[in-house]
Scaffold this active site. Sequence first.
Site, PDB file in Angstrom:
ATOM      1  N   GLU A 208      -3.546 -36.230  27.625  1.00 26.21           N
ATOM      2  CA  GLU A 208      -4.216 -35.274  27.032  1.00 26.21           C
ATOM      3  C   GLU A 208      -5.316 -35.609  26.644  1.00 26.21           C
ATOM      4  O   GLU A 208      -6.472 -34.954  26.115  1.00 26.21           O
ATOM      5  CB  GLU A 208      -3.523 -34.506  25.757  1.00 26.21           C
ATOM      6  CG  GLU A 208      -2.262 -33.720  26.381  1.00 26.21           C
ATOM      7  CD  GLU A 208      -1.633 -32.906  25.432  1.00 26.21           C
ATOM      8  OE1 GLU A 208      -2.094 -32.932  24.080  1.00 26.21           O
ATOM      9  OE2 GLU A 208      -0.724 -32.256  25.825  1.00 26.21           O
TER      10      GLU A 208
ATOM     11  N   SER B 106       4.999   8.605  14.193  1.00 26.06           N
ATOM     12  CA  SER B 106       6.516   8.588  14.120  1.00 26.06           C
ATOM     13  C   SER B 106       7.202   9.065  15.458  1.00 26.06           C
ATOM     14  O   SER B 106       6.412  10.005  16.139  1.00 26.06           O
ATOM     15  CB  SER B 106       7.061   9.206  12.893  1.00 26.06           C
ATOM     16  OG  SER B 106       8.502   8.878  12.833  1.00 26.06           O
TER      17      SER B 106
ATOM     18  N   HIS C  12      -4.219 -39.686  18.679  1.00 27.31           N
ATOM     19  CA  HIS C  12      -2.767 -39.346  18.552  1.00 27.31           C
ATOM     20  C   HIS C  12      -1.914 -40.382  19.166  1.00 27.31           C
ATOM     21  O   HIS C  12      -0.991 -40.888  18.701  1.00 27.31           O
ATOM     22  CB  HIS C  12      -2.775 -38.102  19.602  1.00 27.31           C
ATOM     23  CG  HIS C  12      -3.195 -36.677  19.074  1.00 27.31           C
ATOM     24  ND1 HIS C  12      -4.446 -36.545  18.610  1.00 27.31           N
ATOM     25  CD2 HIS C  12      -2.086 -35.724  18.513  1.00 27.31           C
ATOM     26  CE1 HIS C  12      -4.412 -35.256  18.056  1.00 27.31           C
ATOM     27  NE2 HIS C  12      -2.988 -34.817  17.866  1.00 27.31           N
TER      28      HIS C  12
ATOM     29  N   ASP D 276      15.950   7.002   7.040  1.00 25.58           N
ATOM     30  CA  ASP D 276      14.709   6.885   6.199  1.00 25.58           C
ATOM     31  C   ASP D 276      14.983   6.757   4.748  1.00 25.58           C
ATOM     32  O   ASP D 276      13.866   6.369   3.996  1.00 25.58           O
ATOM     33  CB  ASP D 276      14.049   8.273   6.338  1.00 25.58           C
ATOM     34  CG  ASP D 276      13.491   8.657   7.527  1.00 25.58           C
ATOM     35  OD1 ASP D 276      13.079   7.677   8.250  1.00 25.58           O
ATOM     36  OD2 ASP D 276      13.211   9.745   8.238  1.00 25.58           O
TER      37      ASP D 276
ATOM     38  N   TYR E 133       0.714  -1.155   0.128  1.00 25.93           N
ATOM     39  CA  TYR E 133      -0.005   0.044  -0.058  1.00 25.93           C
ATOM     40  C   TYR E 133       0.742   1.193  -0.286  1.00 25.93           C
ATOM     41  O   TYR E 133       1.781   1.377   0.954  1.00 25.93           O
ATOM     42  CB  TYR E 133      -0.788  -0.048   1.184  1.00 25.93           C
ATOM     43  CG  TYR E 133      -1.972   0.961   1.040  1.00 25.93           C
ATOM     44  CD1 TYR E 133      -3.173   0.756   0.589  1.00 25.93           C
ATOM     45  CD2 TYR E 133      -1.780   2.392   1.432  1.00 25.93           C
ATOM     46  CE1 TYR E 133      -4.201   1.749   0.555  1.00 25.93           C
ATOM     47  CE2 TYR E 133      -2.769   3.296   1.318  1.00 25.93           C
ATOM     48  CZ  TYR E 133      -3.981   3.003   0.799  1.00 25.93           C
ATOM     49  OH  TYR E 133      -5.034   3.982   0.677  1.00 25.93           O
TER      50      TYR E 133
ATOM     51  N   GLU F 101      10.729   4.359  18.191  1.00 21.50           N
ATOM     52  CA  GLU F 101      11.045   4.066  16.880  1.00 21.50           C
ATOM     53  C   GLU F 101      12.412   4.475  16.382  1.00 21.50           C
ATOM     54  O   GLU F 101      13.078   3.115  15.807  1.00 21.50           O
ATOM     55  CB  GLU F 101      10.069   4.888  15.873  1.00 21.50           C
ATOM     56  CG  GLU F 101       9.989   4.185  14.478  1.00 21.50           C
ATOM     57  CD  GLU F 101       9.241   5.111  13.590  1.00 21.50           C
ATOM     58  OE1 GLU F 101       8.884   6.254  14.081  1.00 21.50           O
ATOM     59  OE2 GLU F 101       9.083   4.987  12.252  1.00 21.50           O
ATOM     60  N   HIS F 102      12.919   5.343  16.748  1.00 24.68           N
ATOM     61  CA  HIS F 102      14.285   5.860  16.548  1.00 24.68           C
ATOM     62  C   HIS F 102      14.844   6.448  17.531  1.00 24.68           C
ATOM     63  O   HIS F 102      14.239   7.148  18.161  1.00 24.68           O
ATOM     64  CB  HIS F 102      14.291   6.956  15.496  1.00 24.68           C
ATOM     65  CG  HIS F 102      13.416   6.754  14.325  1.00 24.68           C
ATOM     66  ND1 HIS F 102      12.306   7.341  13.876  1.00 24.68           N
ATOM     67  CD2 HIS F 102      13.694   5.922  12.996  1.00 24.68           C
ATOM     68  CE1 HIS F 102      11.885   6.981  12.858  1.00 24.68           C
ATOM     69  NE2 HIS F 102      12.644   6.197  12.252  1.00 24.68           N
TER      70      HIS F 102
ATOM     71  N   GLN G 205      11.295  14.183  12.606  1.00 23.31           N
ATOM     72  CA  GLN G 205      10.164  13.347  13.027  1.00 23.31           C
ATOM     73  C   GLN G 205       8.749  14.384  13.124  1.00 23.31           C
ATOM     74  O   GLN G 205       7.830  13.747  12.469  1.00 23.31           O
ATOM     75  CB  GLN G 205      10.190  12.577  14.166  1.00 23.31           C
ATOM     76  CG  GLN G 205      11.434  11.747  14.295  1.00 23.31           C
ATOM     77  CD  GLN G 205      11.360  11.195  12.956  1.00 23.31           C
ATOM     78  OE1 GLN G 205      10.370  10.168  12.736  1.00 23.31           O
ATOM     79  NE2 GLN G 205      12.467  11.122  11.999  1.00 23.31           N
TER      80      GLN G 205
ATOM     81  N   ASN H 239      -3.467   5.294   6.078  1.00 28.02           N
ATOM     82  CA  ASN H 239      -4.279   6.172   7.345  1.00 28.02           C
ATOM     83  C   ASN H 239      -5.167   5.213   8.053  1.00 28.02           C
ATOM     84  O   ASN H 239      -5.123   3.982   8.137  1.00 28.02           O
ATOM     85  CB  ASN H 239      -5.296   6.964   6.594  1.00 28.02           C
ATOM     86  CG  ASN H 239      -6.407   6.442   5.778  1.00 28.02           C
ATOM     87  OD1 ASN H 239      -6.624   5.467   5.713  1.00 28.02           O
ATOM     88  ND2 ASN H 239      -6.873   7.215   4.795  1.00 28.02           N
TER      89      ASN H 239
ATOM     90  N   HIS I 255       6.413  14.958  10.355  1.00 25.76           N
ATOM     91  CA  HIS I 255       5.503  13.913   9.626  1.00 25.76           C
ATOM     92  C   HIS I 255       4.277  13.974   9.887  1.00 25.76           C
ATOM     93  O   HIS I 255       3.233  13.860   9.270  1.00 25.76           O
ATOM     94  CB  HIS I 255       5.896  12.589  10.042  1.00 25.76           C
ATOM     95  CG  HIS I 255       7.202  12.016   9.393  1.00 25.76           C
ATOM     96  ND1 HIS I 255       6.948  11.871   7.863  1.00 25.76           N
ATOM     97  CD2 HIS I 255       8.151  11.587   9.578  1.00 25.76           C
ATOM     98  CE1 HIS I 255       8.199  11.217   7.637  1.00 25.76           C
ATOM     99  NE2 HIS I 255       9.016  11.261   8.515  1.00 25.76           N
TER     100      HIS I 255
END
Lengths: 427, 427
Positions: free
Chosen positions: B411, B234, B416, B357, B129, B323-324, B256, B211, B259
């Site tokens: 079990e 971000s 099994h 980036d 996307y 994130e950073h 940042q 979005n 953004h």
Amino acid sequence: MRRFSFSDPGFEAAFAAFVDERRDTPEEVDAAVRDVLAAVRAEGLDALLRFARQFDRVELNESNLRVSAEEIEAGAAQCPAQVREAIAFAAARIAAYHARQRPADAAFTDEAGVELGWRWTPLEAVGIYVPGGRAAYPSTVLMNAVPAKVAGVERIAMVTPPGKLQPAVLAAAKEAGVTEIWRVGGAQAVAALAYGAGPIRPVDKIVGPGNAYVTAAKRRVYGTVGIDALAGPSEIVVVADGANRPDWIAADLLSQAEHDPAAQSILITDDEAFAAAVEAAVQEQLATLSTGQDAAASWRDHGAVVIAPLDEAPRLVDLIAPEHVEFALDQPERLADRVRHAGAIFLGRVTPEAIGDYVAGSNHVLPTSRAARFSSGLSLYDFIKRTSIVKCDPKSFAVLGPHTVALADAEGLPAHSRSAAIRLGQS
Amino acid sequence: MRRFSFSDPGFEAAFAAFVDERRDTPEEVDAAVRDVLAAVRAEGLDALLRFARQFDRVELNESNLRVSAEEIEAGAAQCPAQVREAIAFAAARIAAYHARQRPADAAFTDEAGVELGWRWTPLEAVGIYVPGGRAAYPSTVLMNAVPAKVAGVERIAMVTPPGKLQPAVLAAAKEAGVTEIWRVGGAQAVAALAYGAGPIRPVDKIVGPGNAYVTAAKRRVYGTVGIDALAGPSEIVVVADGANRPDWIAADLLSQAEHDPAAQSILITDDEAFAAAVEAAVQEQLATLSTGQDAAASWRDHGAVVIAPLDEAPRLVDLIAPEHVEFALDQPERLADRVRHAGAIFLGRVTPEAIGDYVAGSNHVLPTSRAARFSSGLSLYDFIKRTSIVKCDPKSFAVLGPHTVALADAEGLPAHSRSAAIRLGQS
């Protein structure tokens, strides 16, 4: 049970449609789950105790919400020695297998002079959901907790619905070193692990199987915490030639079918007489199986026998992208190596899938419902995460900086551009 | 902008509360998304064309839904040479970095004689996307498509809302070898990729930012297809001593902030005078920034300056799990090596986050909103998956079989148990 023959006209389309059939119950539970999550988030412990009364019909309080160390010890001691031994055997093998999955950190300097790399670190806290009642399995505890321990996760919080705790489950918890067990189940348990509630501190990731409510809750808290894959009904494909014993293969097909009426078992063989013998053995074994009702429903509604040249099997397996596939053949690798989409592959005539459920060492938490097209079974990777590392010196920055400025300008991000340009003396 | 001082009484609690503040818009979009997904699933192409009219105000048809090879070529040619060069430079570095992430397959025989291992294979088809309008970034195309190509993914389907396609985006698609581009955006694009619609065949995994509608749609289709992490606003933390140039650090914080008004920039320093100089530089730079309105809102509402001993920085960074994070210091590793939770670390005074980036080679798709506690940035691992392999011979099966029987019996799973017992001659 459906029969397909590769030589039938329209086989491809009919088989593809069969593979695409949904086996999950459509979820009408999402709204209820949303409300439960919101209540636990807002009210914490009060909501947990209220839901225990309402859904589980038990009175809990802050002091008996947690299973005590004495209860774990006493419960585990009730587990028969042979089962305790099998649990220890399984745990050691799971630990050894998953320890081999640990990836190396990376650190290198590339031709531009940039120091690059990454570093793996374990998660701090993981929650494990263990279903209650008949589906309370010691193997669930081992398959989820042991890899987390091997990864270095410090805190493992297990949740399980209120009710009698199976001795084998407690023995598995003890073996895996799980000491934090809470009597809380359903969506409210997922909420408690994600947001924290009373004495239950939040975790970083929630793993483990559950019913539709638990699955819907995990989907909703994803992002706040990590989750494992969303598990659907179990699946097996058995690729077998006529040299197999029909009763062995019938047992393998039923070992998935007995899990759930929505489970799916598919036999692919090139031998029609063998297929008929397997079908007969299935019916015979169903008659004596305590789980026969579920197994019979699964085999009736979702089972299939496909007559096809064995050379076609890898392609048919990829269409199904099954959780498990057995190649009960001599030289099974010849075909198995051509499979691309499967959770786990079991090779040869004496490797029934059930050993993978317990003691092979590989993980039994595997992608279902064709998710093997895009995901893997649970592993060490689920309990570690990676941090990228970048370091420039003035010389390498002089190489990278101008391209950064060009791209940031093209994207209309002037502060990005400036943060590079200013270090190039251009701003 | 908030100011914190480590020496203030109540610092810990106030800082922890600040870190916990939600920055996402609460999602009121889920019901709308549910209906869009259901419509595309039921009606396919007709629904896509109707939503294009309704939401994007464009008339599309089956023949212009896909961006033609000529359009990609012509659009890419409009991209300035300097930007095309930067795109090629970035793509090559991203490819080289991600190629190093390829894990080895495993095959070993353990002490019980069981042959074990696993095999990694690429996904077949991935959807990317790419947002439209101002947020249509060539770097988005590169960071998502190049690792997929390196992994060996055969088909990459890009979707982007109808409207003018940025030349740089088309140049990036061309560089990355993306030839399948569809004019469809929003939740309906996610539905088309997940379920297929008209000429758009379904993919196995969907990645790329979007979005709130796109994010909600990805959450809902998770399971049918794989998805990447759910991206939030971000974040950057800059750990800097007083020896830095305040205007450099101010630019990094604003890179940042620009953004998104919900983005977050935090300075941690031990030097109050330096902090004041950075704050002044931020205000000065804001005045000349074309993205100044968003950046100013972000800095005002979510920015922070923390005065603390630098030795405390790793612990504070872990609380934020950003994130950073930049360590703009001499010998930055001394502190950075103690960080556990961060998407990416940038070391030294000439490594602004913006190079990550675009051109460092590492991926810019990184965990936000504290998800670095449990997840990693996008990588080669997002485009491959692992199949477990198990093979017993009669001797090793004799070791594993009895424990399998013991656990399956514990079990309550008799099929099994039988699938193992029957091969031991016990059933």
